[in-house]
Structure formats: structure tokens, C-alpha cells
Scaffold this motif. Sequence first.
Motif, PDB file in Angstrom:
ATOM      1  N   VAL A   1       0.835  -1.209   0.000  1.00 40.58           N
ATOM      2  CA  VAL A   1       0.000   0.000   0.000  1.00 40.58           C
ATOM      3  C   VAL A   1       0.864   1.251   0.000  1.00 40.58           C
ATOM      4  CG1 VAL A   1      -1.722   1.292   1.311  1.00 40.58           C
ATOM      5  CG2 VAL A   1      -1.922  -1.191   1.125  1.00 40.58           C
ATOM      6  N   LYS A   2       1.920   1.241   0.792  1.00 37.96           N
ATOM      7  CA  LYS A   2       2.804   2.401   0.880  1.00 37.96           C
ATOM      8  C   LYS A   2       3.398   2.748  -0.479  1.00 37.96           C
ATOM      9  CE  LYS A   2       5.289   5.295   3.553  1.00 37.96           C
ATOM     10  NZ  LYS A   2       4.654   6.392   4.320  1.00 37.96           N
ATOM     11  N   ALA A   3       3.776   1.711  -1.239  1.00 39.49           N
ATOM     12  CA  ALA A   3       4.388   1.925  -2.550  1.00 39.49           C
ATOM     13  C   ALA A   3       3.400   2.482  -3.573  1.00 39.49           C
ATOM     14  CB  ALA A   3       4.982   0.612  -3.070  1.00 39.49           C
ATOM     15  N   ALA A   4       2.109   2.292  -3.325  1.00 44.25           N
ATOM     16  CA  ALA A   4       1.088   2.691  -4.306  1.00 44.25           C
ATOM     17  C   ALA A   4       0.326   3.947  -3.897  1.00 44.25           C
ATOM     18  CB  ALA A   4       0.107   1.542  -4.507  1.00 44.25           C
ATOM     19  N   THR A   5       0.735   4.597  -2.813  1.00 46.03           N
ATOM     20  CA  THR A   5       0.023   5.790  -2.370  1.00 46.03           C
ATOM     21  C   THR A   5       0.991   6.960  -2.205  1.00 46.03           C
ATOM     22  OG1 THR A   5       0.268   5.077  -0.062  1.00 46.03           O
ATOM     23  CG2 THR A   5      -1.767   4.513  -1.146  1.00 46.03           C
ATOM     24  N   PRO A   6       0.493   8.219  -2.401  1.00 47.75           N
ATOM     25  CA  PRO A   6      -0.862   8.501  -2.898  1.00 47.75           C
ATOM     26  C   PRO A   6      -0.995   8.108  -4.363  1.00 47.75           C
ATOM     27  CG  PRO A   6       0.428  10.516  -2.796  1.00 47.75           C
ATOM     28  CD  PRO A   6       1.281   9.443  -2.188  1.00 47.75           C
ATOM     29  N   GLY A   7      -2.207   7.804  -4.766  1.00 45.52           N
ATOM     30  CA  GLY A   7      -2.426   7.388  -6.141  1.00 45.52           C
ATOM     31  C   GLY A   7      -3.840   6.916  -6.383  1.00 45.52           C
ATOM     32  N   SER A   8      -4.041   6.351  -7.555  1.00 39.52           N
ATOM     33  CA  SER A   8      -5.388   6.010  -8.025  1.00 39.52           C
ATOM     34  C   SER A   8      -5.780   4.581  -7.675  1.00 39.52           C
ATOM     35  CB  SER A   8      -5.483   6.240  -9.536  1.00 39.52           C
ATOM     36  OG  SER A   8      -5.226   7.591  -9.837  1.00 39.52           O
ATOM     37  N   TYR A   9      -5.654   4.259  -6.405  1.00 39.23           N
ATOM     38  CA  TYR A   9      -6.036   2.934  -5.910  1.00 39.23           C
ATOM     39  C   TYR A   9      -6.981   3.076  -4.726  1.00 39.23           C
ATOM     40  CZ  TYR A   9      -1.944   1.170  -8.469  1.00 39.23           C
ATOM     41  OH  TYR A   9      -1.023   0.866  -9.444  1.00 39.23           O
ATOM     42  N   THR A  10      -7.922   2.139  -4.632  1.00 40.98           N
ATOM     43  CA  THR A  10      -8.727   1.957  -3.425  1.00 40.98           C
ATOM     44  C   THR A  10      -8.413   0.566  -2.893  1.00 40.98           C
ATOM     45  OG1 THR A  10     -10.517   3.390  -4.200  1.00 40.98           O
ATOM     46  CG2 THR A  10     -11.054   1.808  -2.465  1.00 40.98           C
TER      47      THR A  10
ATOM     48  N   THR B   1     -14.953  -5.158   6.543  1.00 43.58           N
ATOM     49  CA  THR B   1     -13.894  -4.434   5.841  1.00 43.58           C
ATOM     50  C   THR B   1     -14.421  -3.088   5.361  1.00 43.58           C
ATOM     51  OG1 THR B   1     -14.565  -5.709   3.876  1.00 43.58           O
ATOM     52  CG2 THR B   1     -12.602  -6.466   5.043  1.00 43.58           C
ATOM     53  N   VAL B   2     -13.489  -2.238   4.935  1.00 41.81           N
ATOM     54  CA  VAL B   2     -13.849  -0.932   4.395  1.00 41.81           C
ATOM     55  C   VAL B   2     -12.803  -0.551   3.353  1.00 41.81           C
ATOM     56  CG1 VAL B   2     -12.539   0.471   6.067  1.00 41.81           C
ATOM     57  CG2 VAL B   2     -14.658   1.383   5.070  1.00 41.81           C
ATOM     58  N   GLY B   3     -13.195   0.281   2.404  1.00 43.14           N
ATOM     59  CA  GLY B   3     -12.244   0.772   1.413  1.00 43.14           C
ATOM     60  C   GLY B   3     -11.509   1.995   1.936  1.00 43.14           C
ATOM     61  N   VAL B   4     -10.236   2.134   1.549  1.00 47.59           N
ATOM     62  CA  VAL B   4      -9.455   3.313   1.909  1.00 47.59           C
ATOM     63  C   VAL B   4      -8.638   3.749   0.703  1.00 47.59           C
ATOM     64  CG1 VAL B   4      -9.265   2.966   4.412  1.00 47.59           C
ATOM     65  CG2 VAL B   4      -7.660   1.801   2.895  1.00 47.59           C
TER      66      VAL B   4
ATOM     67  N   THR C   1     -10.774   4.634  -9.685  1.00 43.54           N
ATOM     68  CA  THR C   1      -9.613   3.986  -9.098  1.00 43.54           C
ATOM     69  C   THR C   1      -9.603   2.489  -9.419  1.00 43.54           C
ATOM     70  OG1 THR C   1     -10.846   3.605  -7.067  1.00 43.54           O
ATOM     71  CG2 THR C   1      -9.433   5.557  -7.130  1.00 43.54           C
ATOM     72  N   THR C   2      -8.420   1.912  -9.352  1.00 44.95           N
ATOM     73  CA  THR C   2      -8.294   0.457  -9.353  1.00 44.95           C
ATOM     74  C   THR C   2      -8.552  -0.015  -7.926  1.00 44.95           C
ATOM     75  OG1 THR C   2      -6.761   0.356 -11.216  1.00 44.95           O
ATOM     76  CG2 THR C   2      -6.655  -1.446  -9.622  1.00 44.95           C
ATOM     77  N   VAL C   3      -9.465  -0.975  -7.771  1.00 48.63           N
ATOM     78  CA  VAL C   3      -9.841  -1.456  -6.440  1.00 48.63           C
ATOM     79  C   VAL C   3      -9.163  -2.805  -6.180  1.00 48.63           C
ATOM     80  CG1 VAL C   3     -11.740  -2.115  -4.921  1.00 48.63           C
ATOM     81  CG2 VAL C   3     -12.059  -0.269  -6.586  1.00 48.63           C
ATOM     82  N   VAL C   4      -8.436  -2.868  -5.076  1.00 44.82           N
ATOM     83  CA  VAL C   4      -7.698  -4.082  -4.725  1.00 44.82           C
ATOM     84  C   VAL C   4      -8.110  -4.541  -3.329  1.00 44.82           C
ATOM     85  CG1 VAL C   4      -5.422  -5.156  -4.526  1.00 44.82           C
ATOM     86  CG2 VAL C   4      -5.740  -3.197  -6.066  1.00 44.82           C
ATOM     87  N   ASP C   5      -8.589  -5.785  -3.232  1.00 51.67           N
ATOM     88  CA  ASP C   5      -8.965  -6.362  -1.941  1.00 51.67           C
ATOM     89  C   ASP C   5      -7.735  -7.037  -1.333  1.00 51.67           C
ATOM     90  OD1 ASP C   5     -10.006  -7.728   0.227  1.00 51.67           O
ATOM     91  OD2 ASP C   5     -11.806  -8.384  -0.836  1.00 51.67           O
ATOM     92  N   LEU C   6      -7.262  -6.466  -0.234  1.00 54.32           N
ATOM     93  CA  LEU C   6      -6.093  -7.004   0.465  1.00 54.32           C
ATOM     94  C   LEU C   6      -6.481  -7.610   1.810  1.00 54.32           C
ATOM     95  CD1 LEU C   6      -3.549  -4.105  -0.229  1.00 54.32           C
ATOM     96  CD2 LEU C   6      -3.640  -6.334  -1.356  1.00 54.32           C
ATOM     97  N   SER C   7      -7.757  -7.939   1.962  1.00 59.59           N
ATOM     98  CA  SER C   7      -8.232  -8.444   3.247  1.00 59.59           C
ATOM     99  C   SER C   7      -8.032  -9.943   3.409  1.00 59.59           C
ATOM    100  CB  SER C   7      -9.721  -8.108   3.438  1.00 59.59           C
ATOM    101  OG  SER C   7     -10.511  -8.764   2.457  1.00 59.59           O
ATOM    102  N   GLY C   8      -7.725 -10.642   2.313  1.00 59.26           N
ATOM    103  CA  GLY C   8      -7.516 -12.088   2.373  1.00 59.26           C
ATOM    104  C   GLY C   8      -6.047 -12.449   2.277  1.00 59.26           C
ATOM    105  N   ASP C   9      -5.778 -13.714   2.040  1.00 60.41           N
ATOM    106  CA  ASP C   9      -4.394 -14.184   1.946  1.00 60.41           C
ATOM    107  C   ASP C   9      -3.727 -13.762   0.652  1.00 60.41           C
ATOM    108  OD1 ASP C   9      -4.624 -15.453   4.415  1.00 60.41           O
ATOM    109  OD2 ASP C   9      -5.360 -17.319   3.517  1.00 60.41           O
ATOM    110  N   VAL C  10      -4.540 -13.561  -0.396  1.00 60.69           N
ATOM    111  CA  VAL C  10      -4.016 -13.187  -1.710  1.00 60.69           C
ATOM    112  C   VAL C  10      -4.719 -11.920  -2.185  1.00 60.69           C
ATOM    113  CG1 VAL C  10      -3.715 -13.920  -4.110  1.00 60.69           C
ATOM    114  CG2 VAL C  10      -3.590 -15.617  -2.272  1.00 60.69           C
TER     115      VAL C  10
END
Length: 207
Positions: free
Chosen positions: A89-98, A118-121, A182-191
Motif C-alpha cells: 500500500v505504501k508503494a502505491a500511495t498517494p495514487g489512483s487505488y482503493t 472491511t472498508v475501502g481506503v 480507481t483500481t480497487v484491490v482487496d487485500l483483506s484475504g491471503d491473496v
Amino acid sequence: MARYLDVHPVDPQPRAIKQAVDTLRGGGLIAYPTDSGYALGAALGNQSGKDRIRDIRRLDDKHHYTLVCSDFAQLGQFVHVDNAVFRAVKAATPGSYTFILPATGEVPRKLLHPKKKTVGVRIPEHPVVQALLAELGEPMLTSTLILPGESEPMTDGWQVKEELDHVVDIVIDSGECGTEPTTVVDLSGDVAEVLRVGSGDPSRFEV
């Protein structure tokens, strides 16, 4: 009728920003430009604001609402971030990702995904958004302004004013803004799972 605020895209006028934030604090709903098209914004604890966003976009209960944060430190107060996720996340922010992440107790329960908790950030680069967040002093509840039946966000302030004049309280126009969501990425699971491909490069999160 919505109040229309013409705001400088690089050096936003403090008076206009204060008007918008006063509206947020008073329970209002704003439409504002980001680096990924227009978005709808409400104060964090504003349940009626969330309901108005849901009604405008005709969202179902499974929709992930997003907290727009000013920086990584603020983001870390509202979601759980382990070491591996931190680096990504650090490498991709700030930027066009949720990013979809497990919420902390700081997030109002009614904003959470009902099953996943979960929630989007996201942390945007747009100067107007950063000015709003600095004045507000906390994240803003938000959702990309994609109207029902459409796949792309609204991008023109006057068109937003015409379409949503009676359902939002303020429309901020700062000229050009991003045209892709934005590109939405779910990082709440193992992958990591890319849920929506948008303006952010998804390849860094694809296995």
C-alpha cells in the motif's frame, strides 16, 4: 439547489474549502473532483449522508464504501495493515487505488461490509481533496460518482450540477479531473484480488 463552488485546481481558495467542510460537518453531501473522476463525500459519522450516496448510486448492501484519507498515518488508524500489506500500500500511495482492508474500531459499524467487516481506503493526490481533508481533520466517507447504468465516473462540474442539483448540497468544480475510476484491490484475504481495473496499474497486485 446545490451551491456551486469554482475552486482553483492547484491552490484551492481557503474560503471555498471552509464552506464545503462546514457543509460536511453540518450533515451535508458534496460532489467533488478527484484524480479519478468526481466523487460523493460526507462526514465519517453521517448515516444520512451514506444513505443519500446509496440512493444516488442505487447501491446494494454489499458495496464497499471508502474512507478518503490525507496520508498513510491517518489511513493506519482506520484499517489493520500487516507488514506485507504495508509495503504494498505504501508503494502505491498517494495514487489512483482503493484498498479493501479489515477495519479498526475507529470505523463506524454501519460503514463496514456486513459480512467481511472491511472498508475501502484511499489516499488521493488531488490538491482540492487534500485541502478538504486538511480542513476536515479526519477521513471523508466517499464513493466514486458513477451514476446508475454508467461504467465511468462523472468528470464535468457543470454536468454534475445539472444532474444532481437537488440531491447534493455543494458541487466543487476545479476544472479538469481524472477520467477513470480507481483500481480497487482487496487485500483483506491471503491473496490480493483486483476487483476493478481503473487508472492505477493493477499488475503490481496480480499474481
